[in-house]
Design a protein around this motif. Structure first.
Motif, short mmCIF file in Angstrom:
data_model
loop_
_atom_site.label_atom_id
_atom_site.label_comp_id
_atom_site.label_asym_id
_atom_site.label_seq_id
_atom_site.Cartn_x
_atom_site.Cartn_y
_atom_site.Cartn_z
N LEU A 131 0.83 -1.21 0.00
CA LEU A 131 0.00 0.00 0.00
C LEU A 131 0.86 1.26 0.00
N GLU A 132 1.97 1.20 0.70
CA GLU A 132 2.85 2.37 0.72
C GLU A 132 3.53 2.60 -0.62
N ALA A 133 3.64 1.53 -1.43
CA ALA A 133 4.34 1.64 -2.71
C ALA A 133 3.43 2.08 -3.86
N VAL A 134 2.09 2.08 -3.63
CA VAL A 134 1.16 2.44 -4.70
C VAL A 134 0.42 3.70 -4.32
N GLY A 135 -0.22 4.31 -5.33
CA GLY A 135 -1.02 5.50 -5.08
C GLY A 135 -2.49 5.15 -4.91
N CYS A 136 -3.29 6.19 -4.68
CA CYS A 136 -4.72 5.95 -4.47
C CYS A 136 -5.39 5.45 -5.74
N GLN A 137 -4.77 5.73 -6.92
CA GLN A 137 -5.36 5.26 -8.18
C GLN A 137 -5.40 3.74 -8.24
N TRP A 138 -4.46 3.09 -7.53
CA TRP A 138 -4.42 1.62 -7.55
C TRP A 138 -5.71 1.04 -6.96
N LEU A 139 -6.27 1.73 -5.93
CA LEU A 139 -7.51 1.23 -5.32
C LEU A 139 -8.73 1.47 -6.20
N PHE A 140 -8.72 2.57 -6.98
CA PHE A 140 -9.95 2.96 -7.67
C PHE A 140 -9.78 3.10 -9.18
N VAL A 173 -7.48 4.42 4.65
CA VAL A 173 -8.36 5.57 4.82
C VAL A 173 -7.73 6.83 4.23
N ALA A 174 -6.42 6.98 4.37
CA ALA A 174 -5.74 8.13 3.78
C ALA A 174 -5.86 8.11 2.26
N LYS A 175 -5.78 6.91 1.66
CA LYS A 175 -5.92 6.81 0.21
C LYS A 175 -7.35 7.10 -0.24
N ALA A 225 -16.83 5.05 -7.08
CA ALA A 225 -16.36 3.97 -6.21
C ALA A 225 -15.79 4.51 -4.89
N VAL A 226 -15.32 5.76 -4.88
CA VAL A 226 -14.72 6.33 -3.67
C VAL A 226 -15.78 6.48 -2.58
N LEU A 280 -6.47 6.90 12.97
CA LEU A 280 -7.49 6.32 12.10
C LEU A 280 -8.83 7.02 12.28
N LEU A 281 -9.19 7.29 13.53
CA LEU A 281 -10.45 7.98 13.81
C LEU A 281 -10.45 9.38 13.19
N ASP A 282 -9.35 10.09 13.34
CA ASP A 282 -9.24 11.42 12.74
C ASP A 282 -9.34 11.35 11.22
N GLY A 283 -8.73 10.33 10.63
CA GLY A 283 -8.80 10.16 9.18
C GLY A 283 -10.22 9.89 8.71
N LEU A 284 -10.95 9.06 9.46
CA LEU A 284 -12.35 8.79 9.10
C LEU A 284 -13.19 10.06 9.15
N LEU A 285 -12.95 10.89 10.17
CA LEU A 285 -13.70 12.14 10.28
C LEU A 285 -13.41 13.06 9.10
N ARG A 286 -12.14 13.15 8.73
CA ARG A 286 -11.78 14.00 7.58
C ARG A 286 -12.38 13.46 6.29
N ALA A 287 -12.28 12.16 6.08
CA ALA A 287 -12.79 11.56 4.84
C ALA A 287 -14.29 11.72 4.71
N SER A 288 -15.00 11.75 5.85
CA SER A 288 -16.46 11.88 5.82
C SER A 288 -16.93 13.32 6.04
#
Length: 509
Positions: A61-70, A127-129, A140-141, A177-185
């Motif tokens: 996961l650290e070696a790929v970007g967010c595009q790899w997921l979506f 979650v960061a991705k 899909a995001v 992780l909790l802070d990341g979830l709040l930001r993402a939502s």
């Protein structure tokens, strides 16, 4: 670029025309990773293999970007895969109930914090991705966030608190992780995350409860000691008016907790039920006879001898009684039933800790019944006299509360006080004499508070008995040798006697 060692072990193939990708698509990597995770690693070798795989996945996961997921052709598969991944990591780091092994002096949860640290790093990265991918405009995001939010939130709340299965690093990652979830939502706080950021917008409470549901059954809830804390902490952050739509989801687990044989679980369950009572409309609680079910669950606890439990049960019942009594009346109102049982227990109780809890709750019960407290005057008088006789320590919490009970009883049932005047007057004077002659460590402000409240009760008795208290006190004043006590009794003598109705009695004192 060479594949990561884990990718090589998964025997993945890159489809034709995609050889330029650094690694195979997500819909090839994660399914095989999850299958291997389910059986304990490539060789089924257990936790060490799972830990190695978790670190390998983090490296990928650290070696790929967010595009790899979506990106690519895996948009429809990614959201469900991410949910399955989060669920697998929750189970991997769950502090399942376990007994210490023979010869093991350490905590049975010693390894859980290490697993939570590895799993937390992976979930923080995912979650960061997802947060970074919001700018891609992919449908899909949003779907991924909906699938991921529930299990990721459960993981974060499980490990963010200072518990036997956490350490500083795992707690820090859980908070991240909790802070990341709040930001993402796009939420500013956990309550906002659970109930919704704006008016009419659904929060993530239902998604989290759906994730918790398999862990909150009668057969499963005790397997994981974190489950009850995740449920209760989440419930207590959802208030009126949002909680009513989730009533069917939160009431059964709360009843289940309150029915447990362990006192700490009973207390937690009653606290959850109290929160529900305060934050759900009475009409919803009365529907399907829910309020009656809660009443029966709470009334069983009235037979407990645990002061800590009674301390949460009695206030909870006091808030439930008005809701119950909106329904068609039975032969005996619930308020009468509860007060009768409480007074029965108070009469025979000798433990000071429990006497304090009972005494503190009694004024509210008297206030709740109002004039109907006259039905209980005989038993109430016995309790008041008995509790005024016994000192309960430097704070005198039981005596102070008992004087407050007497005051409210006189205010509500003043026409019935004349026939009880002699008994109550003797009890008050005996207590006042005990206070002024007390040579123990009771602070002076506490003594003054007792004397002041006793004086207020004497004044109320005098008003309700048309001046009889003043007549009876004349002989006491002549023979009293203590100047401090005479000062308080003189206040009663100097106050003009009035014939007052109950509202005026309350206003005067």
């Amino acid at each position: 670029m060479e594949l990561h060692p884990l990718l090589g072990s998964l025997q993945l193939t890159v489809p034709e025309g995609q050889g330029c990708f650094d690694c195979p698509p997500v819909d090839q990597v994660l399914p095989q990773f999850l299958r291997l995770f389910a059986c304990g690693g490539p060789q089924g070798t257990g936790s060490n293999a799972e830990a190695g795989m978790t670190r390998d996945l983090l490296a990928i996961l650290e070696a790929v970007g967010c595009q790899w997921l979506f990106g690519g052709g895996c948009q429809n598969a990614a959201p469900k895969l991410l949910r399955d991944l989060a669920v697998a990591l929750c189970h991997y780091a769950a502090p399942l109930q376990q007994e210490p092994e023979e010869g093991d002096a350490g905590s049975p949860y010693a390894a859980v914090a290490d697993r939570a640290e590895d799993a937390g790093l992976v979930l923080c990265n995912v979650v960061a991705k997802v947060e970074a991918a919001k700018g891609l405009g992919s449908a899909a995001v949003g779907s991924a966030l909906r699938q991921l939010a529930g299990p990721a939130f459960v993981f974060a709340v499980t490990h963010v608190a200072d518990t036997p299965w956490s350490k500083a690093r795992s707690r820090s990652l859980a908070q991240e992780l909790l802070d990341g979830l709040l930001r993402a939502s796009d939420c500013r706080s956990v309550p906002e995350f659970l109930r919704g950021a704006r008016e009419g917008e659904d929060g993530w409470f239902a998604a989290v409860m759906q994730c918790l549901k398999p862990e909150l059954t009668k057969e499963t809830w005790q397997r994981n000691p974190a489950t009850k804390h995740v449920f209760s902490s989440m419930l207590l952050q959802v208030t009126r008016p949002w909680l009513s739509q989730h009533l069917e989801k939160v009431l059964p687990p709360s009843l289940l907790l309150s029915d447990d044989y362990r006192v700490e679980n009973k207390i937690l369950g009653v606290q959850c039920l109290h929160h529900i009572i305060r934050n759900v409309p009475a009409a919803d609680l009365c529907h399907f006879n829910r309020a009656q079910v809660v009443y029966h669950a709470l009334s069983h606890h009235l037979y407990s001898k645990e002061a800590q439990l009674m301390q949460v049960v009695l206030p909870c019942l006091l808030d439930l009684l008005p809701i119950l009594e909106r329904a068609p009346q039975r032969l005996a109102a619930p308020s009468d039933e509860v007060l009768r049982l409480v007074l029965t227990h108070m009469e025979t109780e000798h433990r000071l800790s429990l006497r304090r809890v009972y005494a503190r709750s009694l004024p509210a019960f008297v206030e709740r019944l109002g004039i109907q407290v006259a039905r209980h005057l005989k038993r109430l008088q016995q309790v008041i006299v008995g509790y005024l006789e016994v000192s309960d320590g430097p704070e005198e919490a039981a005596r102070l509360a008992t004087l407050e009970t007497l005051k409210r009883t006189i205010q509500h049932a003043w026409p019935r006080m004349t026939c009880r005047l002699t008994v109550l007057l003797k009890a008050l004077l005996r207590m006042m004499w005990d206070v002024v002659t007390d040579s123990s460590s009771t602070p002076e402000p506490v003594k003054n508070a007792l004397l002041q409240r006793a004086t207020e009760c004497l004044l109320l008795l005098d008003h309700s008995s048309h001046g009889q208290v003043k007549v009876l006190l004349q002989g006491v004043l002549r023979s009293c040798q203590d100047e401090h006590l005479k000062e308080y009794l003189q206040k009663v003598q100097e106050e003009p006697t009035k014939s007052l109705s109950p509202p005026e009695l309350k206003k005067e004192i």
